[in-house]
Design a protein around this motif. Structure first.
Motif, short mmCIF file in Angstrom:
data_model
loop_
_atom_site.label_atom_id
_atom_site.label_comp_id
_atom_site.label_asym_id
_atom_site.label_seq_id
_atom_site.Cartn_x
_atom_site.Cartn_y
_atom_site.Cartn_z
N THR A 99 0.84 -1.20 0.00
CA THR A 99 0.00 0.00 0.00
C THR A 99 0.87 1.24 0.00
OG1 THR A 99 -1.69 -1.19 1.23
CG2 THR A 99 -1.87 1.21 1.20
N LEU A 100 0.56 2.16 -0.94
CA LEU A 100 1.33 3.40 -1.08
C LEU A 100 0.60 4.54 -0.38
CD1 LEU A 100 2.56 1.48 -3.16
CD2 LEU A 100 2.65 3.36 -4.79
N GLY A 101 1.36 5.58 -0.06
CA GLY A 101 0.78 6.72 0.63
C GLY A 101 -0.37 7.35 -0.14
N SER A 102 -0.30 7.30 -1.47
CA SER A 102 -1.35 7.89 -2.31
C SER A 102 -2.65 7.09 -2.26
CB SER A 102 -0.87 7.93 -3.76
OG SER A 102 -0.58 6.59 -4.19
N GLY A 103 -2.60 5.90 -1.66
CA GLY A 103 -3.77 5.03 -1.62
C GLY A 103 -3.70 3.92 -2.65
N ARG A 104 -2.76 4.03 -3.58
CA ARG A 104 -2.60 2.97 -4.59
C ARG A 104 -2.16 1.67 -3.90
NH1 ARG A 104 1.92 3.10 -9.45
NH2 ARG A 104 1.35 1.11 -10.41
N ILE A 105 -2.74 0.56 -4.37
CA ILE A 105 -2.38 -0.75 -3.81
C ILE A 105 -1.96 -1.66 -4.96
CG2 ILE A 105 -3.19 -2.76 -2.53
CD1 ILE A 105 -5.28 -0.90 -1.21
N VAL A 106 -0.82 -2.31 -4.81
CA VAL A 106 -0.36 -3.26 -5.83
C VAL A 106 0.02 -4.56 -5.12
CG1 VAL A 106 0.51 -1.45 -7.36
CG2 VAL A 106 2.05 -2.51 -5.69
N THR A 107 0.17 -5.62 -5.91
CA THR A 107 0.66 -6.86 -5.33
C THR A 107 1.98 -7.24 -5.98
OG1 THR A 107 -0.59 -8.23 -6.87
CG2 THR A 107 -1.64 -7.72 -4.75
N ALA A 108 2.75 -8.04 -5.27
CA ALA A 108 4.08 -8.41 -5.75
C ALA A 108 4.38 -9.84 -5.33
CB ALA A 108 5.13 -7.47 -5.15
N ARG A 109 5.09 -10.54 -6.23
CA ARG A 109 5.50 -11.90 -5.88
C ARG A 109 6.72 -11.87 -4.96
NH1 ARG A 109 6.41 -15.21 -11.17
NH2 ARG A 109 6.39 -16.96 -9.69
N ARG A 110 7.58 -10.90 -5.15
CA ARG A 110 8.77 -10.76 -4.30
C ARG A 110 8.94 -9.29 -3.95
NH1 ARG A 110 7.70 -15.23 -4.86
NH2 ARG A 110 9.00 -17.04 -5.42
N LEU A 111 9.68 -9.07 -2.84
CA LEU A 111 9.86 -7.72 -2.32
C LEU A 111 11.36 -7.46 -2.10
CD1 LEU A 111 7.68 -5.64 -1.45
CD2 LEU A 111 7.95 -6.51 0.89
N LEU A 112 11.84 -6.32 -2.58
CA LEU A 112 13.22 -5.91 -2.28
C LEU A 112 13.17 -4.62 -1.46
CD1 LEU A 112 16.29 -5.92 -2.48
CD2 LEU A 112 16.10 -5.02 -4.81
N LEU A 113 13.64 -4.71 -0.23
CA LEU A 113 13.67 -3.54 0.66
C LEU A 113 15.03 -2.87 0.52
CD1 LEU A 113 11.96 -5.10 3.83
CD2 LEU A 113 10.90 -3.74 2.00
N ALA A 114 15.05 -1.78 -0.25
CA ALA A 114 16.29 -1.01 -0.46
C ALA A 114 16.05 0.38 0.10
CB ALA A 114 16.63 -0.98 -1.95
N THR A 115 15.63 0.39 1.35
CA THR A 115 15.07 1.60 1.97
C THR A 115 16.13 2.51 2.60
OG1 THR A 115 14.59 0.13 3.82
CG2 THR A 115 12.76 0.72 2.42
#
Ligand SMILES: Cc1cc2nc3c(=O)[nH]c(=O)nc-3n(C[C@H](O)[C@H](O)[C@H](O)COP(=O)(O)OP(=O)(O)OC[C@H]3O[C@@H](n4cnc5c(N)ncnc54)[C@H](O)[C@@H]3O)c2cc1C
Length: 312
Positions: A99-115
């Motif tokens: 979930t993004l701050g703008s309210g947009r929601i997407v799905t992902a098979r994998r996640l890369l946290l490069a924060t």
């Protein structure tokens, strides 16, 4: 928090959180592997306050903003999508729901946290104002630029400030350690002495700066002239999303980070990390290398998952 499935938009092979050197390298690797990728970046790359990025082979001295812009262009050329936004939550139910701050929601098979990480600066007036220009932390980022100049190291810890003093003393004969409330043992004092580092005791009241240029350090009412100040920072990786997924950050003497294996795989299934989020010491090229390794590992993991599914 659970999301209404009505709002859920595109499904990506990978969502990358963070568009610095690490996230962009992972994005290029995955884009070149024909993966669908969304990079979400809120644009607070750690070195943006600096004039230039050094020790970046092939792009030595490039401005940090330009480096990021070029990396983005390269990723876009391989079909990577970008959102100038913030990921505010992630959940796992098979795929990741992001979930993004703008309210947009997407799905992902994998996640890369490069924060990346946040540098917590000593609370001394003038330090924040001149950070990245007159006030520095890293001899390999800006040491060459301040060679031979009058450098004042403001102590925050004994081990860290002795280390910084010795490294800058290799580059300049005019290094002074402002001890403040930090105490040093005999061995440390001897190391400072043989390296030609002067010591000023007393409370550091402020760094004298104008337009981000430093001219002095005020101690007990007296100003000591210096051309640059060096401070140690507490380096705190942005771990909130990792923690939302059940991950546990690891403490470090100088901060905290997301633990991972050499490919960036964390203990949370399907989640990788790269760059300063997982390695507090990573400079730009190291962060980029880690992003590349993570991108490769994510692609291999997706290939393996698809082959397994096809065999069922
Ligand atoms: C003043 C200074 C000067 C430096 N100079 C040099 C140098 O000369 N050479 C060198 O090699 N290194 C230098 N460094 C180190 C360099 O900044 C890091 O190595 C590099 O930025 C690490 O890249 P990264 O991708 O891990 O993190 P970053 O570049 O910090 O990028 C992380 C990105 O993730 C974003 N993000 C975080 N959380 C979210 C979220 N929830 N949603 C969306 N986006 C998010 C952030 O906004 C940021 O844009 C310097 C550091 C500092 C502080």
């Amino acid at each position: 928090m659970s999301n209404s499935t009505d709002n859920i938009g595109a499904r990506f092979d990978a969502v990358i959180v963070g568009g610095g050197a690490a996230g962009l390298s992972g994005a290029v690797a995955l884009g070149r592997s024909l993966r669908s990728v969304l990079v979400v970046d809120k644009g607070e790359q750690r070195n943006l306050p600096a004039d230039a990025a050094h020790n970046v082979i092939g792009r030595e001295g490039i401005s940090p903003g330009e480096l990021v812009a070029e990396g983005r262009r390269e990723a876009v050329s391989y079909g990577v999508e970008f959102a100038d936004d913030e990921v505010i939550s992630v959940e796992r139910d098979g795929d990741f729901t992001v979930t993004l701050g703008s309210g947009r929601i997407v799905t992902a098979r994998r996640l890369l946290l490069a924060t990346g990480l946040v540098d917590e600066l000593p609370r001394i007036p003038g330090v924040q104002e001149a950070w990245g220009h007159g006030v520095l932390h890293c001899p390999y980022c800006h040491g060459y630029e301040v060679r031979g100049r009058r450098v004042g190291v403001i102590a925050t810890t004994s081990m860290g400030s002795v280390h910084q003093s010795l490294l800058f003393a290799q580059l300049s004969e005019h290094v002074t350690l402002f001890a403040g409330a930090v105490e040093f043992d005999e061995q440390q004092l001897a190391e400072l002495r043989v390296s030609g580092v002067g010591i000023v005791e007393g409370e550091v009241e402020r760094v004298i700066e104008h337009d981000r240029d430093v001219t002095g350090v005020q101690v007990d009412g007296r100003v000591h002239d210096v051309d640059n100040v060096v401070v140690g920072t507490r380096m705190v990786a942005r771990t909130e999303l990792f923690e939302q997924l059940g991950g546990v950050p690891q403490d470090h003497p100088f901060g905290q980070f997301i633990p991972s294996d050499p490919t960036g795989a964390t203990g949370v299934d399907g989640v990788w990390t790269a760059g300063n989020a997982g390695n507090l010491a990573a400079m730009v090229s190291v962060a980029a290398g880690a992003g590349l390794l993570a991108g490769i590992a994510i692609n291999a993991d997706l290939v393996a998952a698809d082959v397994r599914a096809a065999l069922v």
